[in-house]
Design a protein around this motif. Structure first.
Motif, PDB file in Angstrom:
ATOM      1  N   VAL A 194       0.840  -1.202   0.000  1.00 42.64           N
ATOM      2  CA  VAL A 194       0.000   0.000   0.000  1.00 42.64           C
ATOM      3  C   VAL A 194       0.879   1.257   0.000  1.00 42.64           C
ATOM      4  CG1 VAL A 194      -1.669   1.338   1.353  1.00 42.64           C
ATOM      5  CG2 VAL A 194      -1.928  -1.150   1.134  1.00 42.64           C
ATOM      6  N   LEU A 195       1.901   1.253   0.850  1.00 37.62           N
ATOM      7  CA  LEU A 195       2.739   2.448   0.985  1.00 37.62           C
ATOM      8  C   LEU A 195       3.649   2.650  -0.232  1.00 37.62           C
ATOM      9  CD1 LEU A 195       3.749   2.150   4.759  1.00 37.62           C
ATOM     10  CD2 LEU A 195       2.086   3.726   3.737  1.00 37.62           C
ATOM     11  N   GLN A 196       4.223   1.583  -0.691  1.00 32.83           N
ATOM     12  CA  GLN A 196       5.167   1.668  -1.824  1.00 32.83           C
ATOM     13  C   GLN A 196       4.444   1.757  -3.162  1.00 32.83           C
ATOM     14  OE1 GLN A 196       8.635   1.594  -1.648  1.00 32.83           O
ATOM     15  NE2 GLN A 196       8.495   1.605   0.583  1.00 32.83           N
ATOM     16  N   ARG A 197       3.169   1.365  -3.157  1.00 35.04           N
ATOM     17  CA  ARG A 197       2.361   1.346  -4.390  1.00 35.04           C
ATOM     18  C   ARG A 197       3.024   0.463  -5.453  1.00 35.04           C
ATOM     19  NH1 ARG A 197       1.371   7.877  -4.288  1.00 35.04           N
ATOM     20  NH2 ARG A 197      -0.037   7.874  -2.518  1.00 35.04           N
ATOM     21  N   LYS A 198       3.571  -0.598  -4.948  1.00 34.33           N
ATOM     22  CA  LYS A 198       4.377  -1.451  -5.808  1.00 34.33           C
ATOM     23  C   LYS A 198       4.072  -2.909  -5.475  1.00 34.33           C
ATOM     24  CE  LYS A 198       9.270  -2.356  -6.710  1.00 34.33           C
ATOM     25  NZ  LYS A 198      10.622  -2.078  -6.252  1.00 34.33           N
ATOM     26  N   THR A 199       4.046  -3.733  -6.504  1.00 30.74           N
ATOM     27  CA  THR A 199       3.770  -5.152  -6.303  1.00 30.74           C
ATOM     28  C   THR A 199       4.830  -5.779  -5.404  1.00 30.74           C
ATOM     29  OG1 THR A 199       2.804  -5.283  -8.494  1.00 30.74           O
ATOM     30  CG2 THR A 199       3.489  -7.361  -7.489  1.00 30.74           C
ATOM     31  N   HIS A 229      -7.764   9.348  -3.694  1.00 28.78           N
ATOM     32  CA  HIS A 229      -6.903   8.232  -3.275  1.00 28.78           C
ATOM     33  C   HIS A 229      -6.228   7.631  -4.507  1.00 28.78           C
ATOM     34  CE1 HIS A 229     -10.821   6.480  -4.271  1.00 28.78           C
ATOM     35  NE2 HIS A 229     -10.168   5.366  -4.585  1.00 28.78           N
ATOM     36  N   THR A 230      -5.122   6.985  -4.305  1.00 22.87           N
ATOM     37  CA  THR A 230      -4.322   6.447  -5.413  1.00 22.87           C
ATOM     38  C   THR A 230      -4.568   4.956  -5.611  1.00 22.87           C
ATOM     39  OG1 THR A 230      -2.634   8.101  -5.017  1.00 22.87           O
ATOM     40  CG2 THR A 230      -1.963   6.165  -6.277  1.00 22.87           C
ATOM     41  N   ILE A 231      -4.733   4.259  -4.510  1.00 25.81           N
ATOM     42  CA  ILE A 231      -4.891   2.801  -4.594  1.00 25.81           C
ATOM     43  C   ILE A 231      -6.362   2.439  -4.500  1.00 25.81           C
ATOM     44  CG2 ILE A 231      -4.286   0.596  -3.519  1.00 25.81           C
ATOM     45  CD1 ILE A 231      -1.866   1.961  -4.639  1.00 25.81           C
ATOM     46  N   ARG A 232      -6.862   1.780  -5.519  1.00 25.17           N
ATOM     47  CA  ARG A 232      -8.258   1.321  -5.470  1.00 25.17           C
ATOM     48  C   ARG A 232      -8.361   0.069  -4.600  1.00 25.17           C
ATOM     49  NH1 ARG A 232     -11.719   2.546  -4.978  1.00 25.17           N
ATOM     50  NH2 ARG A 232     -13.013   0.850  -5.776  1.00 25.17           N
ATOM     51  N   GLY A 233      -7.364  -0.737  -4.693  1.00 26.37           N
ATOM     52  CA  GLY A 233      -7.403  -1.966  -3.905  1.00 26.37           C
ATOM     53  C   GLY A 233      -6.110  -2.746  -4.092  1.00 26.37           C
ATOM     54  N   ILE A 234      -6.037  -3.852  -3.365  1.00 22.09           N
ATOM     55  CA  ILE A 234      -4.852  -4.722  -3.468  1.00 22.09           C
ATOM     56  C   ILE A 234      -5.324  -6.127  -3.866  1.00 22.09           C
ATOM     57  CG2 ILE A 234      -2.907  -5.769  -2.242  1.00 22.09           C
ATOM     58  CD1 ILE A 234      -2.583  -2.771  -2.456  1.00 22.09           C
ATOM     59  N   ILE A 235      -4.794  -6.596  -4.974  1.00 20.98           N
ATOM     60  CA  ILE A 235      -5.126  -7.960  -5.392  1.00 20.98           C
ATOM     61  C   ILE A 235      -4.181  -8.910  -4.670  1.00 20.98           C
ATOM     62  CG2 ILE A 235      -5.234  -9.568  -7.344  1.00 20.98           C
ATOM     63  CD1 ILE A 235      -5.466  -7.040  -9.140  1.00 20.98           C
ATOM     64  N   LYS A 236      -4.767  -9.918  -4.051  1.00 16.31           N
ATOM     65  CA  LYS A 236      -3.930 -10.923  -3.389  1.00 16.31           C
ATOM     66  C   LYS A 236      -4.067 -12.247  -4.149  1.00 16.31           C
ATOM     67  CE  LYS A 236      -3.308 -13.591   0.848  1.00 16.31           C
ATOM     68  NZ  LYS A 236      -3.882 -13.973   2.136  1.00 16.31           N
ATOM     69  N   ILE A 237      -2.929 -12.757  -4.581  1.00 14.17           N
ATOM     70  CA  ILE A 237      -2.913 -14.071  -5.226  1.00 14.17           C
ATOM     71  C   ILE A 237      -1.998 -14.957  -4.402  1.00 14.17           C
ATOM     72  CG2 ILE A 237      -2.285 -15.377  -7.288  1.00 14.17           C
ATOM     73  CD1 ILE A 237      -2.803 -12.836  -8.890  1.00 14.17           C
ATOM     74  N   ARG A 238      -2.521 -16.056  -3.941  1.00 12.26           N
ATOM     75  CA  ARG A 238      -1.692 -16.954  -3.143  1.00 12.26           C
ATOM     76  C   ARG A 238      -1.786 -18.363  -3.740  1.00 12.26           C
ATOM     77  NH1 ARG A 238      -2.016 -18.897   3.116  1.00 12.26           N
ATOM     78  NH2 ARG A 238      -3.588 -20.282   2.261  1.00 12.26           N
ATOM     79  N   SER A 239      -0.642 -18.914  -4.014  1.00 15.72           N
ATOM     80  CA  SER A 239      -0.620 -20.245  -4.613  1.00 15.72           C
ATOM     81  C   SER A 239       0.171 -21.192  -3.729  1.00 15.72           C
ATOM     82  CB  SER A 239       0.022 -20.171  -6.006  1.00 15.72           C
ATOM     83  OG  SER A 239       0.098 -21.458  -6.564  1.00 15.72           O
ATOM     84  N   ASN A 240      -0.351 -22.388  -3.607  1.00 14.39           N
ATOM     85  CA  ASN A 240       0.357 -23.407  -2.820  1.00 14.39           C
ATOM     86  C   ASN A 240       1.448 -24.025  -3.710  1.00 14.39           C
ATOM     87  OD1 ASN A 240       1.219 -25.585  -1.346  1.00 14.39           O
ATOM     88  ND2 ASN A 240      -0.830 -26.112  -0.608  1.00 14.39           N
TER      89      ASN A 240
END
Lengths: 175, 477
Positions: free
Chosen positions: B137-142, B175-186
């Motif tokens: 969120v802070l870095q606005r970077k993946t 605001h700059t960030i609409r949201g954060i996509i979380k992808i988690r893979s096993n």
């Protein structure tokens, strides 16, 4: 025997050290004399994503003023020459006093050959307090600025959907 | 003596170190690359999937089709439960879990674009205290990271969904960030495969190391070190006088050639050793020291078989040679026993030289022992042959006498001739010594009264003595 062990140790050390890469030292590339350049936007006192509640002022260097425009299929295409530098001053608030200095610079440098360029531009944020520059080679700047190539809510809004080469406030002859 | 450092140990150390470093680095390099490729491919795939998802969500939302994005998430989760995909607001609350966004959009558009839905608290999921999420969120970077928990390994990507200018129409520009996509893979199977790869590489390395170490060590032992040791043993035996020892190496290589060369050298040494029996020690020393000629004071020993010509007339050549060799061998053995050097045999005559401080004493001991042997066993062993012996001490010239094709290291001079004359004068069983010999005996041997004899080549009479045979009471016995 001692010689063999010595050679082995030296070889190992050499291999270990050769594996350590020299870290590239940061080099400042944003020119300091940009305030003498042409201003393309100086009344940006409304919030936008990315810069939120910060007043902004935009400069372009002389190379950028040689921007080429071409009309194809009814759509105007802007093409900024290599070496174009566009600097956006970021101020601490939306309504800074005249004597207030900017806190950072958002910079676009046209350099398609640079491996860190995105869409032909190298995107840089310069922190004026720390005097450090950081190349933004991920989506953040680039993803927003591609919206300049279609109708958008800023400036003249690009009502005809011209391809403006990622520049929201393009240099127009006669500015 | 130099400290012995066995080459075997050094060769083995070099082999093992070379293999450990060579094979170890190669194995490590390839297994590292294999594992890196495996994990980077997996991560790149996940990053590409997050990019596709990002674009899908963006394009679905722009025309106001947020519900499509919601169902997209649900569908993906249903297809692969190990693959988790969620969208969060920047405050960590799961998107679409309440009506907050719908209210904001409706407000910004100043119309009821979307109907409020019933909030299902049970569906709501919130991220708390996740530093990676906060950093994104802070870095606005993946950001991407890997964590292991309860034997399972997950790779997670947090990708910011930007509030683009075209989004701002509905969602506002504050605001700059609409949201954060979380992808988690096993990625547990991938990690397991990495471990298996490392185990296989390690096992392969150890097996190959053992195999090559054994192979190379055996090769060096059988083809190089063994033969070299064998050659060393043969050289030691030859040095000890065993000329029958031979190098038996069947290698058709440099070592084999070396073995053949050593064998040839041993044969040559043996030949020279045999030849040395026919050459006097003084000749050998002269050759060794490259001596030209010099003067020295020596005691000359001459012995000659009495009445040998007459003896020869009544015997067969075989008998003559056999008995002559017997009596010459006996004399030679006794002369050597007392440090004398047989200079030459001239027919039935023996010429020997004695040097050193006790040269006269040793010469007399030899002469008396020869006469004693003949007195005791002449009839039984030497076919009745007797010798007369003459001894003289004096300065003579020693040197290589002869031609470039054939030469002998011998003695010449007046004293040599005088010794020969004394020998001629000696009767069977007699030992005649000159005055110069007598003077240096210091009464250690008994002699008869001095005699005066006239010999060829000397104008005056010469004083000589006859040595008395030794008795049991004699101190020299």
């Amino acid at each position: 025997m001692k010689k063999i062990i010595l050679i082995t140790v030296i070889s190992s050390l050499f291999l270990f050290l050769s594996g350590c890469k020299n870290k590239e030292t940061a080099r400042l590339i944003v020119p300091d004399n940009y305030t003498n350049w042409t201003i393309t936007a100086d009344n940006l006192n409304y919030p936008i994503p990315g810069h939120e509640n910060h007043f902004r002022r935009v400069f372009i260097n002389s190379t950028g003023k040689k921007v080429m425009t071409e009309k194809k299929n009814g759509r105007v295409f802007y093409n900024y020459p290599k070496g174009t530098i566009i600097i956006k001053e970021i101020y601490p608030s939306l309504n800074p006093k005249p004597e207030t200095k900017p806190i950072s610079l958002s910079v676009m440098i046209k350099d398609p050959d640079n491996p860190k360029s995105r869409d032909g531009w190298v995107w840089i944020v310069k922190d004026l307090k720390k005097n450090t520059e950081k190349i933004i080679d991920y989506e953040f700047c680039y993803d927003c600025h591609t919206n300049a190539n279609e109708p958008h809510p800023y400036g003249d809004g690009n009502p005809n959907g011209d391809f403006r080469d990622d520049v929201f406030f393009p240099y127009k002859k006669g500015n | 003596m130099k400290h012995f450092k066995p080459i075997t140990r050094r060769v083995n150390t070099i082999i093992i170190l070379s293999l450990v470093f060579g094979l170890g680095m190669t194995t490590a390099y390839f297994s590292y690359n294999e594992n890196s490729a495996l994990i980077s491919t997996t991560r790149n795939n996940l990053h590409q999937q997050s990019d596709i998802l990002y674009q899908s969500i963006k394009n679905a939302m722009l025309p106001g089709n947020a519900p499509i994005a919601v169902s997209l998430f649900t569908d993906i989760r249903d297809i692969n439960p190990a693959y988790e995909i969620m969208l969060f607001r920047e405050n960590g609350v799961q998107a679409f879990s309440d009506n907050t966004t719908i209210d904001t959009v409706n407000t910004n558009l100043m119309r009821k674009k979307f109907s409020e839905r019933l909030t299902q608290i049970n569906d709501m999921f919130t991220i708390h205290n996740d530093p990676q999420f906060t950093s994104t969120v802070l870095q606005r970077k993946t950001s991407a990271f890997q964590i292991s928990d309860k034997g399972q390994t997950f790779f997670t990507i947090y990708k910011p969904l930007l509030n683009l200018p075209k989004c701002a129409v509905c969602h506002g520009s504050d605001h700059t960030i609409r949201g954060i996509i979380k992808i988690r893979s096993n990625i547990t199977p991938i990690v397991k495969k990495q471990r298996i790869n490392l185990l296989i590489a390690g096992a392969f390395f150890i097996l190959l190391l053992l195999f090559l170490t054994l192979l190379l060590t055996r090769f060096f032992k059988t083809k190089i070190l063994g033969p070299v040791k064998h050659i060393g043993t043969v050289c030691t035996e030859v040095t000890s006088g065993n000329f029958n020892s031979r190098v038996t190496i069947n290698n058709e290589d440099e070592i084999g050639v070396l073995g053949d060369t050593v064998n040839t050298m041993v044969e040559g040494l043996y030949e020279r050793f045999q030849l040395s029996k026919f050459v006097s020690s003084s000749t050998i020393n002269s050759i060794k020291n490259k001596e030209e000629g010099f003067k020295d004071s020596i005691t000359l020993f001459f012995s000659d078989i009495r009445s040998f010509t007459a003896y020869s007339e009544n015997k067969t050549p075989e008998q003559i040679v056999e008995n002559l060799n017997k009596i010459l061998s006996m004399q030679t053995e006794i002369i050597h026993k007392y440090g004398g050097d047989v200079d030459k045999y001239v027919g039935d005559e023996v010429v020997a030289l004695f040097t050193g401080e006790e040269k006269e004493i040793n010469a007399c001991r030899s002469a008396l022992e020869i006469q004693k042997e003949l007195a005791a066993r002449s009839a039984s062993h030497y076919d009745g042959l007797q010798v007369g012996i003459g001894l003289n001490t004096g300065e003579v010239i020693l040197g290589m006498i002869g031609s470039s094709q054939r030469a002998d290291f011998t003695v010449i001079g007046d004293h040599v001739n005088f010794a020969s004359r004394l020998c001629d004068a000696a009767k069977p069983g007699q030992v005649i010594i000159s005055d110069s010999v007598y003077t240096n005996l210091h009464n250690r041997f008994k002699t008869s009264n001095p005699y005066k004899i006239k010999v060829k080549g000397k104008e005056k009479f010469q004083r000589v003595y006859i040595l008395t045979p030794l008795t049991k009471e004699d101190p020299e016995v």
